[in-house]
Design an enzyme around this catalytic site. Structure first.
Site, PDB file in Angstrom:
ATOM      1  N   SER A 119      72.838  16.162  74.420  1.00 17.38           N
ATOM      2  CA  SER A 119      72.385  15.780  72.917  1.00 17.38           C
ATOM      3  C   SER A 119      70.595  15.795  73.913  1.00 17.38           C
ATOM      4  O   SER A 119      70.268  16.807  74.730  1.00 17.38           O
ATOM      5  CB  SER A 119      73.074  14.763  71.906  1.00 17.38           C
ATOM      6  OG  SER A 119      72.150  14.735  70.806  1.00 17.38           O
ATOM      7  N   ASP A 158      77.685  21.370  64.489  1.00 22.67           N
ATOM      8  CA  ASP A 158      76.847  20.218  64.785  1.00 22.67           C
ATOM      9  C   ASP A 158      75.216  20.229  64.733  1.00 22.67           C
ATOM     10  O   ASP A 158      74.722  21.853  64.049  1.00 22.67           O
ATOM     11  CB  ASP A 158      77.289  20.341  66.298  1.00 22.67           C
ATOM     12  CG  ASP A 158      75.891  19.217  66.494  1.00 22.67           C
ATOM     13  OD1 ASP A 158      75.220  18.635  66.385  1.00 22.67           O
ATOM     14  OD2 ASP A 158      76.646  19.014  68.071  1.00 22.67           O
ATOM     15  N   HIS A 200      79.044  16.213  66.889  1.00 26.54           N
ATOM     16  CA  HIS A 200      77.888  16.391  67.117  1.00 26.54           C
ATOM     17  C   HIS A 200      78.918  14.808  69.003  1.00 26.54           C
ATOM     18  O   HIS A 200      78.227  14.335  69.239  1.00 26.54           O
ATOM     19  CB  HIS A 200      76.622  15.934  66.776  1.00 26.54           C
ATOM     20  CG  HIS A 200      76.040  15.288  68.083  1.00 26.54           C
ATOM     21  ND1 HIS A 200      75.387  16.782  68.743  1.00 26.54           N
ATOM     22  CD2 HIS A 200      74.810  14.393  68.733  1.00 26.54           C
ATOM     23  CE1 HIS A 200      74.331  16.787  70.400  1.00 26.54           C
ATOM     24  NE2 HIS A 200      73.715  15.164  69.148  1.00 26.54           N
TER      25      HIS A 200
END
Length: 220
Positions: free
Chosen positions: A122, A190, A202
């Site tokens: 991320s 996602d 995610h």
């Protein structure tokens, strides 16, 4: 389908908050001092996601490190957690970018035979992107490049493993020098790396730890 920057930021903030609730916000994350060289065969450098607890990252870093050690048994391993805010503040990813490159340069000088595996999840993927010369500026919780791994050290980066990489949502990817050494995983649905709406997608990347370890095993 593309979303305006303001909507993307709101979606990312909501997802980050959900990640904290699911994984347990408030758990301390400790980074090893950059000066404390441990000359293992492979140094795994992990940049955690926004608000992610765990030593290297509860969702990605920790399970990937465990899988690497299980899969690659003929090498010794050490790990480093990138020291950066990993929050929604301006400049967070760029601070991680600087710390990652500083760490790799310090380790490379102290341990001339050591290789590196870079792991980013991320916002941490933004950190890794910047560090290898792919700008995350304009992506969710991204920022401009502050430093890159020197060309003299680049051959020692054995693998780059990124998950839920925000630059994918703005049409970028890891290309060039590191492309053949990169595994860039984006789960279906996602909203951070794609145009989906499934927040749980995610948070699912621990399921890809074994695939990542298999990929890295062929590169080390």
């Amino acid at each position: 389908m593309r979303f305006p920057p303001s909507l993307t930021s709101r979606r990312f903030a909501a997802l980050a908050a959900t990640a904290c609730v699911v994984s347990g916000a408030g758990v301390a994350v400790t980074a090893a001092p950059a000066s404390a060289a441990q000359c293992s065969d492979v140094n795994v450098v992990s940049a955690r996601g926004t608000g992610e607890p765990g030593t290297l990252g509860w969702i990605v870093g920790d399970p990937v490190y465990s899988a690497l050690r299980s899969e690659i048994r003929n090498r010794t391993f050490s790990a480093y957690s990138v020291d950066y805010p990993a929050d929604l503040s301006t400049g967070s990813a760029s601070k991680g970018n600087t710390d990652l490159v500083d760490h790799v340069k310090s380790q490379a000088a102290s341990c001339p035979n050591q290789k590196f595996i870079l792991v980013g999840y991320s916002q941490g993927a933004n950190v890794v992107d910047n560090s290898i010369g792919i700008s995350s500026d304009g992506a969710a919780v991204g920022g401009p490049i502050t430093a890159t791994i020197p060309a003299s050290i680049e051959p020692r980066v054995a693998a780059v493993l990124v998950f839920g990489n925000p630059i994918r949502a703005i049409g970028r990817s890891i290309t060039g020098t590191y492309q053949s050494r990169t595994l860039d995983v984006c789960a279906d649905g996602d909203p951070v790396c794609g145009a989906g709406f499934d927040i749980l997608a995610h948070l699912s990347y621990g399921d890809d730890a074994d695939e990542a370890a298999d990929f890295a095993a062929g590169k080390v």
